[in-house]
Enzyme design. Structure first.
Site, PDB file in Angstrom:
ATOM      1  CG  HIS A 267      -0.439   0.580   2.449  1.00  0.00           C
ATOM      2  ND1 HIS A 267      -0.447   1.927   2.718  1.00  0.00           N
ATOM      3  CD2 HIS A 267       0.122   0.003   3.529  1.00  0.00           C
ATOM      4  CE1 HIS A 267       0.081   2.144   3.911  1.00  0.00           C
ATOM      5  NE2 HIS A 267       0.444   0.983   4.424  1.00  0.00           N
ATOM      6  CB  CYS A 268       1.312   4.068  -1.847  1.00  0.00           C
ATOM      7  SG  CYS A 268      -0.006   4.139  -3.078  1.00  0.00           S
ATOM      8  NE  ARG A 269      -0.473  11.019  -0.583  1.00  0.00           N
ATOM      9  CZ  ARG A 269      -1.048  11.634  -1.611  1.00  0.00           C
ATOM     10  NH1 ARG A 269      -2.292  12.012  -1.543  1.00  0.00           N
ATOM     11  NH2 ARG A 269      -0.377  11.882  -2.712  1.00  0.00           N
TER      12      ARG A 269
ATOM     13  N   GLY B 263      -2.977   4.621  -3.500  1.00  0.00           N
ATOM     14  CA  GLY B 263      -3.043   3.467  -4.395  1.00  0.00           C
ATOM     15  C   GLY B 263      -2.374   3.711  -5.732  1.00  0.00           C
TER      16      GLY B 263
ATOM     17  CB  ILE C 139      -2.836   4.879   4.198  1.00  0.00           C
ATOM     18  CG1 ILE C 139      -3.073   4.903   5.719  1.00  0.00           C
ATOM     19  CG2 ILE C 139      -2.477   6.240   3.673  1.00  0.00           C
ATOM     20  CD1 ILE C 139      -1.835   5.265   6.526  1.00  0.00           C
TER      21      ILE C 139
END
Length: 175
Positions: free
Chosen positions: A59-61, A63, A88
């Site tokens: 995951h990142c901030r 997607g 997230i």
């Protein structure tokens, strides 16, 4: 090879069954806000395989980074791998827990955006109300952003990294 996306709820179920959540954001982003229990492997420093007993969920901030780099992430995983749809941000929107440390500075790229936007606006306002020569400030900032986008080198980010609020606290020596 492409990675399938999964919802935050499905990710939570997989984590409960032993899947590992991997945060690929940069260290400054991870320090300010993270999903509890997530491992941190910044994409910019990703080396070697990422192993887990079950599956890996990247995951990142938002997607976007994970989707953009799905092929490389898939190659790094030695087991089933997924992307957390919406990152997230979606995790929080689903009401799932996050750990925040508001004492950490804003992410460096957000600081660059704030500084560049402020300087550009200042140049326009000063150019309109004081002297037209101040429009050059806005042009200079714009040129710097273009240069950063083309080369990957952001001088403003390098300068902001040295700002007092971005310096890491010295670790006290052990007695």
């Amino acid at each position: 090879m492409s990675l399938a996306t999964i919802s935050p709820q499905k990710a939570k179920e997989l984590i409960a069954k032993g899947a590992v959540l991997v945060d690929i954001r940069e260290a400054d982003e991870y320090a300010r806000e993270r999903i509890p229990g997530a491992r941190h492997h910044a994409f910019s420093k990703l080396q070697g395989p990422i192993a887990a007993p079950g599956a890996v969920i990247f995951h990142c901030r938002s997607g976007n980074r994970t989707a953009t780099h799905a092929e490389r992430l898939a190659a790094a995983a030695t087991c089933d791998a997924y992307i957390l749809e919406g990152g997230i941000n979606a995790w929080k929107k689903a009401g799932l827990p996050v750990a925040q440390d508001k004492t950490q500075p804003l992410e460096l790229m957000r600081q660059v955006q704030i500084a560049a936007g402020s300087l550009t606006l200042l140049g326009v306002l000063l150019g309109a109300y004081v002297h037209p020569g101040f429009y050059a400030l806005s042009g200079f900032v714009g040129a710097g952003l273009i240069f950063a986008g083309v080369t990957g080198f952001c001088g403003m980010a390098r300068l902001l990294a040295f700002a007092p609020w971005n310096r890491k606290a010295a670790v006290p020596a052990k007695a």
